[in-house]
Design an enzyme around this catalytic site. Structure first.
Site, PDB file in Angstrom:
ATOM      1  N   LYS A  96       0.850  -1.205   0.000  1.00  0.00           N
ATOM      2  CA  LYS A  96       0.000   0.000   0.000  1.00  0.00           C
ATOM      3  C   LYS A  96       0.882   1.251   0.000  1.00  0.00           C
ATOM      4  O   LYS A  96       0.641   2.199  -0.743  1.00  0.00           O
ATOM      5  CB  LYS A  96      -0.935  -0.003   1.222  1.00  0.00           C
ATOM      6  CG  LYS A  96      -2.057  -1.016   1.105  1.00  0.00           C
ATOM      7  CD  LYS A  96      -2.876  -1.167   2.388  1.00  0.00           C
ATOM      8  CE  LYS A  96      -3.872  -2.306   2.215  1.00  0.00           C
ATOM      9  NZ  LYS A  96      -4.732  -2.528   3.391  1.00  0.00           N
ATOM     10  N   GLN A 113      -4.852  -1.341   9.554  1.00  0.00           N
ATOM     11  CA  GLN A 113      -4.687  -2.653   8.936  1.00  0.00           C
ATOM     12  C   GLN A 113      -5.248  -3.735   9.858  1.00  0.00           C
ATOM     13  O   GLN A 113      -4.975  -3.751  11.059  1.00  0.00           O
ATOM     14  CB  GLN A 113      -3.198  -2.895   8.637  1.00  0.00           C
ATOM     15  CG  GLN A 113      -2.911  -4.162   7.857  1.00  0.00           C
ATOM     16  CD  GLN A 113      -3.511  -4.162   6.444  1.00  0.00           C
ATOM     17  OE1 GLN A 113      -3.672  -3.111   5.831  1.00  0.00           O
ATOM     18  NE2 GLN A 113      -3.860  -5.323   5.953  1.00  0.00           N
ATOM     19  N   ASP A 169     -10.795   2.778   3.862  1.00  0.00           N
ATOM     20  CA  ASP A 169     -11.151   1.383   3.594  1.00  0.00           C
ATOM     21  C   ASP A 169     -12.650   1.174   3.408  1.00  0.00           C
ATOM     22  O   ASP A 169     -13.074   0.111   2.980  1.00  0.00           O
ATOM     23  CB  ASP A 169     -10.710   0.506   4.776  1.00  0.00           C
ATOM     24  CG  ASP A 169      -9.394  -0.200   4.537  1.00  0.00           C
ATOM     25  OD1 ASP A 169      -9.126  -0.556   3.372  1.00  0.00           O
ATOM     26  OD2 ASP A 169      -8.656  -0.406   5.509  1.00  0.00           O
TER      27      ASP A 169
HETATM   28  N1  GUN Z   1      -6.733  -6.931   6.035  1.00  0.00           N
HETATM   29  C1  GUN Z   1      -6.987  -7.714   4.962  1.00  0.00           C
HETATM   30  N2  GUN Z   1      -7.508  -6.989   3.964  1.00  0.00           N
HETATM   31  C2  GUN Z   1      -7.576  -5.708   4.413  1.00  0.00           C
HETATM   32  C3  GUN Z   1      -8.012  -4.490   3.830  1.00  0.00           C
HETATM   33  O1  GUN Z   1      -8.469  -4.409   2.688  1.00  0.00           O
HETATM   34  N3  GUN Z   1      -7.909  -3.398   4.638  1.00  0.00           N
HETATM   35  C4  GUN Z   1      -7.435  -3.460   5.897  1.00  0.00           C
HETATM   36  N4  GUN Z   1      -7.397  -2.330   6.609  1.00  0.00           N
HETATM   37  N5  GUN Z   1      -7.029  -4.564   6.468  1.00  0.00           N
HETATM   38  C5  GUN Z   1      -7.096  -5.691   5.723  1.00  0.00           C
END
Ligand code: GUN
Length: 283
Positions: free
Chosen positions: A53, A97, A120
């Protein structure tokens, strides 16, 4: 005729060019798009996601702020950080996350992010607005799935979409997005008897059940669009929820794993972040 492959990497690259140009336009107006990424603990998969990311932000001219905490971080430290980032006008998107260390209450922490900054789309206000068909920050993987389906040029409206899986981050929100696109939607899950009865009737089949190669060719309607959200490890190799070999002989369009849904998730996160920055800048 074998199915046409929906190339998530190519679509993602194309969308990233557009996102980068929106971020550049904001920069010319003096606004640097900024995403704050919070991670606690050292989950190896999360390490990879967060690294990707942050790397993608850099490539698109989006500033990222990384906040890393040990597994033992007191909840109050995360609460204070989210409160600070919520108030900081230089911060556009915030993401926490997942998974968080088990001790911490994920839903409580996510609910503290200002919904306008929820990159998100996990906040209950965004999930609720999506449900109501109102403007919302959409969850990233579901938004990416809609882009992948649209990229085939085949309509969504009036088609029968079957979603296998009911998670809060994929199954439920993608069902709502498909409904908002005027599909007729069936949601199936692990307790659905005779899943095949349903999947065989799907013009659009979204497989998000978390079981490797579970959807086989005999469960697919000829000509269907098959979207594979699965990320399963089989002997060190990544495989989807769809048995690609048999399903691709029946489907009209199909996403591969890797190279289908995966690349789109981060792209939609960046898209959400730029959209948040544009709104903050009054665009
Ligand atoms: N953990 C697994 N997929 C994601 C996601 O798309 N966003 C976040 N914040 N955590 C995750």
């Amino acid at each position: 005729m074998p199915a046409q492959i929906i190339d998530g990497k190519a679509l993602s690259d194309k969308l990233r060019v557009q996102i980068a140009s929106r971020a550049a336009a904001l920069k010319r107006r003096g606004k640097e798009t900024t995403l704050a990424v919070i991670m606690a603990g050292d989950n190896p998969a999360s390490e990879v996601y967060v690294r990707n990311k942050i790397k993608a932000c850099g490539e698109l001219g989006i500033r990222s702020l990384s906040y890393r905490f040990p597994e033992t971080v007191p909840e109050v430290e995360l609460i204070d950080l989210i409160a600070k980032l919520n108030l900081d006008p230089a911060v556009d998107g915030i993401l926490v996350q997942l998974p968080l260390p088990r001790r911490l209450d994920e839903q409580t922490l996510l609910s503290l992010i200002r919904p306008e900054k929820d990159a998100d789309g996990f906040h209950s206000v965004n999930a609720g607005n999506l449900f109501l068909g109102r403007p919302a920050v959409p969850a990233c993987t579901p938004a990416g799935i809609i882009e992948l389906i649209k990229s085939t040029g085949a309509p969504i409206e009036g088609r029968h979409a079957v979603v296998a899986g009911r998670s809060n981050i994929v199954g439920k929100p993608v069902s709502v997005l498909l409904l908002n696109e005027n599909a007729t939607v069936t949601i199936c899950h692990s307790k659905t008897p005779d899943l095949k009865e349903h999947t065989r009737r799907a013009d659009i089949l979204v497989a998000a059940i978390g079981r490797g190669r579970f959807i086989t060719g005999d469960m697919v309607k000829p000509g269907a669009t098959v979207i594979d959200v699965g990320m399963n490890r089989e002997g060190g190799k990544l495989c989807g929820d769809v048995d690609f070999e048999s399903a691709s002989r029946v489907a009209g369009y199909i996403t591969p794993v890797p190279g289908g849904v995966g690349p789109m998730t981060i792209t939609m996160l960046l898209s959400n972040t730029v959209a948040i920055a544009e709104r903050a800048d009054g665009i």
